[in-house]
Design an enzyme around this catalytic site. Structure first.
Site, PDB file in Angstrom:
ATOM      1  N   GLY A   1      60.166 127.599  33.289  1.00  0.00           N
ATOM      2  CA  GLY A   1      59.722 128.305  34.477  1.00  0.00           C
ATOM      3  C   GLY A   1      59.456 129.774  34.201  1.00  0.00           C
ATOM      4  O   GLY A   1      58.986 130.161  33.122  1.00  0.00           O
ATOM      5  N   SER A   2      59.791 130.606  35.165  1.00  0.00           N
ATOM      6  CA  SER A   2      59.407 132.015  35.100  1.00  0.00           C
ATOM      7  C   SER A   2      60.147 132.822  34.047  1.00  0.00           C
ATOM      8  O   SER A   2      59.764 133.972  33.788  1.00  0.00           O
ATOM      9  CB  SER A   2      59.596 132.660  36.482  1.00  0.00           C
ATOM     10  OG  SER A   2      58.679 132.107  37.406  1.00  0.00           O
ATOM     11  N   THR A   3      61.192 132.292  33.441  1.00  0.00           N
ATOM     12  CA  THR A   3      61.822 133.036  32.337  1.00  0.00           C
ATOM     13  C   THR A   3      60.835 133.215  31.190  1.00  0.00           C
ATOM     14  O   THR A   3      60.930 134.176  30.427  1.00  0.00           O
ATOM     15  CB  THR A   3      63.083 132.323  31.823  1.00  0.00           C
ATOM     16  OG1 THR A   3      62.756 131.001  31.366  1.00  0.00           O
ATOM     17  CG2 THR A   3      64.151 132.234  32.914  1.00  0.00           C
ATOM     18  N   PHE A   4      59.850 132.300  31.087  1.00  0.00           N
ATOM     19  CA  PHE A   4      58.856 132.395  30.011  1.00  0.00           C
ATOM     20  C   PHE A   4      57.907 133.573  30.233  1.00  0.00           C
ATOM     21  O   PHE A   4      57.211 133.984  29.299  1.00  0.00           O
ATOM     22  CB  PHE A   4      58.056 131.095  29.925  1.00  0.00           C
ATOM     23  CG  PHE A   4      57.167 131.009  28.714  1.00  0.00           C
ATOM     24  CD1 PHE A   4      57.697 130.759  27.449  1.00  0.00           C
ATOM     25  CD2 PHE A   4      55.790 131.194  28.836  1.00  0.00           C
ATOM     26  CE1 PHE A   4      56.874 130.702  26.339  1.00  0.00           C
ATOM     27  CE2 PHE A   4      54.963 131.129  27.728  1.00  0.00           C
ATOM     28  CZ  PHE A   4      55.501 130.891  26.466  1.00  0.00           C
ATOM     29  N   LYS A   5      57.881 134.136  31.426  1.00  0.00           N
ATOM     30  CA  LYS A   5      57.025 135.288  31.692  1.00  0.00           C
ATOM     31  C   LYS A   5      57.378 136.476  30.792  1.00  0.00           C
ATOM     32  O   LYS A   5      56.525 137.335  30.536  1.00  0.00           O
ATOM     33  CB  LYS A   5      57.126 135.679  33.168  1.00  0.00           C
ATOM     34  CG  LYS A   5      56.502 134.642  34.111  1.00  0.00           C
ATOM     35  CD  LYS A   5      56.768 134.949  35.569  1.00  0.00           C
ATOM     36  CE  LYS A   5      56.156 133.874  36.479  1.00  0.00           C
ATOM     37  NZ  LYS A   5      56.486 134.081  37.908  1.00  0.00           N
TER      38      LYS A   5
END
Length: 484
Positions: free
Chosen positions: A213-217
């Protein structure tokens, strides 16, 4: 000598030679294979004829050996706080092949490692006194993660960014390795564990990659800064909200429709977790550049040993632009383990340099002499110190006033990133909750990087979020690691 006798003699000689060749083959080739055969009970009898060496956590052994009753296997393995450390130790069983550290260091722990032998052991062909495995695990951090995860299904990892030492590896639900050690009772326990739908034998911290999810941002932001696409985390981006995925009529929206995500800076986009910003950023960079940065952090590495082989975290290839956009928010076919996302935060915390993560500090002989030291771990630069500094600043904004406020630790500087990853077709199942962060004590300067993944909990779907479920676990781990 007549011809018949001569032929019979030659034939008999050939038979004798054939027998000698066969005997030699069995003795020197097949003999080793037979000796190593997993079904050869003599191996188990030899292995458990004496106590095994131990696995050490925080200066204390978390394993042991105890005499058996009415068995040709004289000893069996025991575990202290077995469920707490199962994701680290694995199990050594009289009935099944050993796993985790028990499996990797089998020869050391049963005394057959050649480095353990003294001159007298070699002369008498006796098995040496077993050695010990000294881990990097901090018992306080391990316990904090285990208790904070509680009855939630998930995994958590903590790493010292400066040294690469892994301070905690936790997977829940766990199991008690002691239930598998005795050959007489292991079968029933194995059947129960392997048929359990919660899969307690799966090491979710190291060996179950899921969409991050958004941790990959953080990875996408690192790629944009390193590439020069944006000069700083405070430069405004060109990001319409909503963002229409390329080649489709599908609009990608944000969790918070009122968030200031239109043309947001990287700092603001991380603070509010703006999907539109990072999806378009991934497309603008192109999949090759995003993939190159992901691989620098450790994605697509199928030989990540800590020393347990971690399952490969994946950034995909051969995508169309709309799929590339979805990878920018940690979806499509992007997967990661908690270890991988802890490595991302560790590199950012350590000025852009990643120290190879490891959970074994040393292996020793029975007298404590070091046979091998693993603490001098290799280091590689992932991003520049300037990029790392800017990402830390933005991550601190996330915790101070953004989507990660539940990770605040009194007396420490904390930066983090939340993630809520879609699960199931059309997001039909409960999402995965993620949080990755780093913390630094304001007084002692101690540092830690963590990642937490909650795969399933009893929370209502509307309450599933990285800040709600995963950040409190990360907070507990950081508090334990940073205490004076």
């Amino acid at each position: 000598m007549n011809k018949t006798i001569r032929r019979a003699s030659v034939f008999a000689l050939l038979l004798v030679l054939a027998l000698l060749v066969r005997a030699t083959w069995v003795q020197f080739y097949e003999g080793r294979a037979l000796a190593d055969d997993k079904d050869n009970r003599r191996n188990a009898i030899e292995t458990y004829s004496a106590p095994l060496g131990n696995i050490i956590v925080g200066g204390r052994s978390v394993t042991g050996s105890t005499p058996t009753k009415k068995s040709d296997l004289k000893y069996k393995r025991t575990y202290t706080d077995g469920a707490l450390y199962a994701a680290v130790t694995g199990y050594a069983s009289q009935a099944y092949a050993p796993t985790q550290l028990e499996g990797i260091y089998t020869d050391l722990l049963n005394g057959t490692d050649s480095r353990l032998k003294s001159v007298m052991d070699t002369l008498t062909n006796q098995r040496a006194e077993p050695g010990n495995v000294v881990t990097t695990i901090d018992p306080d951090v391990q316990k904090a993660a285990y208790e904070a995860l509680g009855d939630k299904k998930g995994g958590a990892v903590a790493v010292d960014p400066k040294t690469g030492k892994i301070l905690a590896v936790v997977s829940t639900p766990s199991y008690n390795p002691s239930s598998l050690t005795d050959a007489n009772t292991a079968g029933a326990a194995w059947q129960k564990l392997t048929s359990d739908p919660e899969k307690p034998l799966v090491n979710r911290a190291l060996r179950q990659p899921l969409p991050p999810g958004s941790t990959f941002k953080l990875v996408v932001a690192a790629a944009a800064l390193e590439d020069g696409l944006y000069s700083s985390v405070d430069e405004r981006t060109d990001s319409p909200d909503p963002y229409t995925l390329p080649g489709t009529s599908r609009d990608l929206t944000n969790e918070n429709p009122n968030a200031p995500c239109t043309n947001a800076t990287i700092r603001t986009a991380l603070e509010y977790s703006c999907n539109n910003v990072f999806a378009k950023m991934a497309v603008k960079l192109g999949q090759d550049k995003v993939k190159a940065m992901a691989e620098k952090f450790g994605f697509n590495d199928d030989k990540l040993d800590v020393p347990v082989r971690a399952y490969t975290s994946v950034y995909p290839s051969d995508m169309d632009p709309s799929q590339t956009a979805l990878t920018g928010i940690g979806q499509f076919d992007v997967t990661a383990t908690p270890l991988q996302m802890a490595m991302v935060s560790a590199a950012i915390a350590n000025g852009g340099e990643l120290v190879s993560p490891h959970m074994v500090s040393q292996i020793t002989n029975s007298g404590g002499d070091v046979l091998e030291d693993y603490d001098d771990a290799g280091t590689k630069e992932i991003v520049s110190s300037s990029t790392a500094e800017q990402l830390r600043s933005a991550m601190e904004t996330v915790v101070n006033k953004g989507t990660g406020t539940n990770a605040k630790v009194p007396g420490a500087t904390v930066g983090g990133k939340t993630g809520t990853a879609q699960h199931g077709e059309n997001n039909s199942q409960v999402p995965y909750a993620w949080f990755t962060s780093y913390g630094k004590s304001d007084s002692s300067g101690k540092e830690v990087a963590v990642a937490v993944m909650v795969e399933q909990s009893d929370a209502a779907r509307s309450e599933v979020s990285g800040n709600g479920l995963a950040a409190p676990v990360a907070k507990a781990m950081m508090q334990a690691a940073l205490k004076d």
